[in-house]
Design a protein around this motif. Structure first.
Motif, PDB file in Angstrom:
ATOM      1  N   ILE A   1     -15.450 -37.178 -46.069  1.00  0.00           N
ATOM      2  CA  ILE A   1     -16.043 -37.497 -45.479  1.00  0.00           C
ATOM      3  C   ILE A   1     -15.826 -37.003 -44.078  1.00  0.00           C
ATOM      4  N   GLU A   2     -16.968 -36.276 -43.937  1.00  0.00           N
ATOM      5  CA  GLU A   2     -16.322 -35.446 -42.239  1.00  0.00           C
ATOM      6  C   GLU A   2     -17.459 -36.345 -41.200  1.00  0.00           C
ATOM      7  N   PHE A   3     -16.910 -35.936 -40.018  1.00  0.00           N
ATOM      8  CA  PHE A   3     -17.463 -36.736 -38.488  1.00  0.00           C
ATOM      9  C   PHE A   3     -17.779 -35.645 -37.840  1.00  0.00           C
ATOM     10  N   VAL A   4     -18.750 -35.162 -38.116  1.00  0.00           N
ATOM     11  CA  VAL A   4     -19.948 -33.297 -37.492  1.00  0.00           C
ATOM     12  C   VAL A   4     -19.764 -33.645 -35.978  1.00  0.00           C
ATOM     13  N   THR A   5     -19.782 -32.916 -35.662  1.00  0.00           N
ATOM     14  CA  THR A   5     -20.249 -32.613 -33.916  1.00  0.00           C
ATOM     15  C   THR A   5     -21.007 -31.098 -34.277  1.00  0.00           C
ATOM     16  N   ILE A   6     -22.372 -31.194 -34.435  1.00  0.00           N
ATOM     17  CA  ILE A   6     -22.605 -29.280 -34.101  1.00  0.00           C
ATOM     18  C   ILE A   6     -23.366 -29.408 -32.338  1.00  0.00           C
ATOM     19  N   SER A   7     -23.597 -27.927 -32.156  1.00  0.00           N
ATOM     20  CA  SER A   7     -23.811 -27.747 -30.495  1.00  0.00           C
ATOM     21  C   SER A   7     -24.610 -26.335 -30.444  1.00  0.00           C
ATOM     22  N   PRO A   8     -25.359 -26.437 -29.960  1.00  0.00           N
ATOM     23  CA  PRO A   8     -26.155 -24.890 -29.416  1.00  0.00           C
ATOM     24  C   PRO A   8     -25.407 -24.167 -28.352  1.00  0.00           C
ATOM     25  N   ILE A   9     -24.997 -22.857 -29.273  1.00  0.00           N
ATOM     26  CA  ILE A   9     -25.205 -22.274 -27.751  1.00  0.00           C
ATOM     27  C   ILE A   9     -25.720 -21.047 -27.264  1.00  0.00           C
ATOM     28  N   ARG A  10     -25.736 -21.466 -26.116  1.00  0.00           N
ATOM     29  CA  ARG A  10     -27.336 -20.324 -25.204  1.00  0.00           C
ATOM     30  C   ARG A  10     -26.134 -18.861 -25.131  1.00  0.00           C
ATOM     31  N   GLN A  11     -26.795 -18.428 -25.145  1.00  0.00           N
ATOM     32  CA  GLN A  11     -26.856 -16.918 -23.664  1.00  0.00           C
ATOM     33  C   GLN A  11     -27.049 -16.998 -22.384  1.00  0.00           C
ATOM     34  N   VAL A  12     -27.075 -16.252 -21.347  1.00  0.00           N
ATOM     35  CA  VAL A  12     -26.645 -16.411 -19.758  1.00  0.00           C
ATOM     36  C   VAL A  12     -28.095 -16.904 -19.759  1.00  0.00           C
ATOM     37  N   ASP A  13     -29.394 -15.944 -19.850  1.00  0.00           N
ATOM     38  CA  ASP A  13     -31.027 -16.799 -20.156  1.00  0.00           C
ATOM     39  C   ASP A  13     -31.376 -17.808 -20.685  1.00  0.00           C
ATOM     40  N   GLY A  14     -30.524 -18.614 -21.168  1.00  0.00           N
ATOM     41  CA  GLY A  14     -31.039 -20.073 -20.856  1.00  0.00           C
ATOM     42  C   GLY A  14     -30.628 -20.077 -22.686  1.00  0.00           C
ATOM     43  N   LYS A  15     -31.420 -18.907 -23.974  1.00  0.00           N
ATOM     44  CA  LYS A  15     -31.592 -19.058 -24.991  1.00  0.00           C
ATOM     45  C   LYS A  15     -30.530 -19.127 -25.881  1.00  0.00           C
ATOM     46  N   ILE A  16     -31.214 -19.966 -27.086  1.00  0.00           N
ATOM     47  CA  ILE A  16     -30.141 -20.668 -27.929  1.00  0.00           C
ATOM     48  C   ILE A  16     -29.894 -19.664 -28.952  1.00  0.00           C
ATOM     49  N   THR A  17     -29.089 -19.407 -29.917  1.00  0.00           N
ATOM     50  CA  THR A  17     -28.647 -17.710 -30.361  1.00  0.00           C
ATOM     51  C   THR A  17     -28.052 -18.715 -31.858  1.00  0.00           C
ATOM     52  N   HIS A  18     -26.665 -19.089 -31.772  1.00  0.00           N
ATOM     53  CA  HIS A  18     -26.149 -20.263 -32.474  1.00  0.00           C
ATOM     54  C   HIS A  18     -25.359 -21.639 -32.847  1.00  0.00           C
ATOM     55  N   PHE A  19     -25.140 -22.540 -33.460  1.00  0.00           N
ATOM     56  CA  PHE A  19     -24.843 -23.228 -33.421  1.00  0.00           C
ATOM     57  C   PHE A  19     -23.371 -23.590 -34.042  1.00  0.00           C
TER      58      PHE A  19
ATOM     59  N   ALA B   1     -20.487 -25.602 -35.592  1.00  0.00           N
ATOM     60  CA  ALA B   1     -19.665 -27.142 -35.964  1.00  0.00           C
ATOM     61  C   ALA B   1     -18.593 -27.673 -35.938  1.00  0.00           C
ATOM     62  N   ASN B   2     -18.383 -28.773 -35.500  1.00  0.00           N
ATOM     63  CA  ASN B   2     -16.696 -29.089 -35.710  1.00  0.00           C
ATOM     64  C   ASN B   2     -17.069 -30.098 -36.508  1.00  0.00           C
ATOM     65  N   HIS B   3     -16.069 -29.889 -38.188  1.00  0.00           N
ATOM     66  CA  HIS B   3     -15.404 -30.881 -38.905  1.00  0.00           C
ATOM     67  C   HIS B   3     -14.672 -31.466 -38.640  1.00  0.00           C
ATOM     68  N   GLU B   4     -15.103 -33.159 -38.635  1.00  0.00           N
ATOM     69  CA  GLU B   4     -12.877 -33.775 -38.707  1.00  0.00           C
ATOM     70  C   GLU B   4     -13.346 -34.690 -39.685  1.00  0.00           C
ATOM     71  N   ASP B   5     -11.831 -33.903 -41.422  1.00  0.00           N
ATOM     72  CA  ASP B   5     -11.468 -34.557 -42.242  1.00  0.00           C
ATOM     73  C   ASP B   5     -11.820 -36.405 -41.929  1.00  0.00           C
ATOM     74  N   ILE B   6     -12.203 -37.429 -41.874  1.00  0.00           N
ATOM     75  CA  ILE B   6     -12.441 -38.403 -42.117  1.00  0.00           C
ATOM     76  C   ILE B   6     -11.721 -39.619 -43.285  1.00  0.00           C
ATOM     77  N   THR B   7     -11.952 -39.494 -44.106  1.00  0.00           N
ATOM     78  CA  THR B   7     -11.800 -39.770 -45.076  1.00  0.00           C
ATOM     79  C   THR B   7     -10.783 -40.506 -45.045  1.00  0.00           C
ATOM     80  N   GLU B   8      -9.679 -40.530 -44.950  1.00  0.00           N
ATOM     81  CA  GLU B   8      -8.325 -41.112 -44.885  1.00  0.00           C
ATOM     82  C   GLU B   8      -8.849 -42.549 -43.875  1.00  0.00           C
ATOM     83  N   LYS B   9      -9.165 -42.512 -43.103  1.00  0.00           N
ATOM     84  CA  LYS B   9      -9.714 -43.126 -42.076  1.00  0.00           C
ATOM     85  C   LYS B   9     -10.770 -44.026 -42.296  1.00  0.00           C
TER      86      LYS B   9
END
Length: 277
Positions: A217-235, A237-245
């Motif tokens: 089980i993971e707590f996941v935060t996914i954020s968009p990455i924007r270029q200088v012009d504001g265009k979203i080109t990538h995402f 994802a940060n996965h924190e393992d919360i299995t034990e928690k």
């Protein structure tokens, strides 16, 4: 006449060049210098002329390109490019890229050397920051993945590989959606992608089945990455393992529930005993 034209062109090139320029003799003495270089290292043209140009190099970089200069003078190479440090008049370092070319006389013998000098200090600082950021991501205890706008994975760190037991080469280029959708409700999955494509951050839990049939089980935060012009080109994802928690939390809930049952049972017994007394 040709000589005068050549001299005029040389003077114009030196005077109008946006980067630093030096003309030195084969002994290393400065014969001509432009204002761009003077501004770059805080030394006037008068202070530079007829000095050994190595005098203005950082002591640790004084002879780093010595062999290249020897090869140049011996005719083994016609030019070379090199990065080194120069010292500003106030003694701070200026990182520069040198483009060094040999000028021969009519007989083909070395006559002088032209050095083009570009200030790359900010570039080096930026590269250092990028390396530090890259190391922080690579060594993070959390699993991190980078995907393009279509969800195709372009990068994962070592923790991601450890947590998923995936092959790093094999997972690059695969789509993130099947990983995200596994044991995720359709409603949650649709909310995830709607958030990301509208520029919002998504946070939630993923349950992933491991090769040994265990679940992580993971707590996941996914954020968009924007270029200088504001265009979203990538995402990202940060996965924190919360299995034990989660496991510990469930055990605590079970223990708390058991205690509540014991208290209720004991309270009931005491009540009944009082009625009989």
């Amino acid at each position: 006449e040709n000589r005068r034209v050549d001299d005029a062109l040389m003077e114009q090139a030196f005077g109008k060049s946006p980067i630093g320029m030096l003309l030195i003799n084969i002994q290393g003495r400065i014969l001509r210098v432009n204002q761009s270089l003077s501004d770059m290292i805080g030394v006037s043209e008068e202070e530079l002329l007829y000095k050994d140009w190595r005098r203005f190099a950082h002591p640790e970089d004084l002879y780093t390109d010595r062999q290249l200069m020897i090869d140049l003078l011996e005719g083994k190479i016609n030019s070379y490019q090199f990065e080194k440090r120069m010292l500003h008049k106030d003694m701070h370092e200026v990182w520069v890229q040198l483009n060094v070319s040999l000028v021969n006389d009519e007989s083909g013998s070395p006559l002088s050397i032209i050095v083009q000098i570009q200030d790359i200090t900010q570039k080096r600082v930026d590269e250092s920051h990028i390396r530090q950021l890259s190391q922080a991501i690579e060594q993070s205890k959390d699993a991190i993945a980078l995907c393009n706008i279509n969800g195709d994975i372009e990068y994962v760190n070592d923790t991601f590989i450890s947590n998923t037991a995936c092959d790093k080469v094999g997972i690059i280029g695969t789509n993130f959606a099947p990983l995200a959708a596994e044991k995720t409700s359709e409603e949650q999955f649709n909310l995830l992608w709607n958030n990301l494509h509208t520029g919002k951050v998504w946070r939630g839990e993923f349950t992933t089945k491991m090769p040994d049939d265990s679940e992580k089980i993971e707590f996941v935060t996914i954020s968009p990455i924007r270029q200088v012009d504001g265009k979203i080109t990538h995402f990202v994802a940060n996965h924190e393992d919360i299995t034990e928690k989660k496991k510990n939390g469930q055990e605590l809930d079970s223990y708390r529930h058991h205690l509540e049952e014991l208290v209720n049972s004991r309270t009931k017994e005491l009540g009944e005993a009082q009625q009989l007394a």
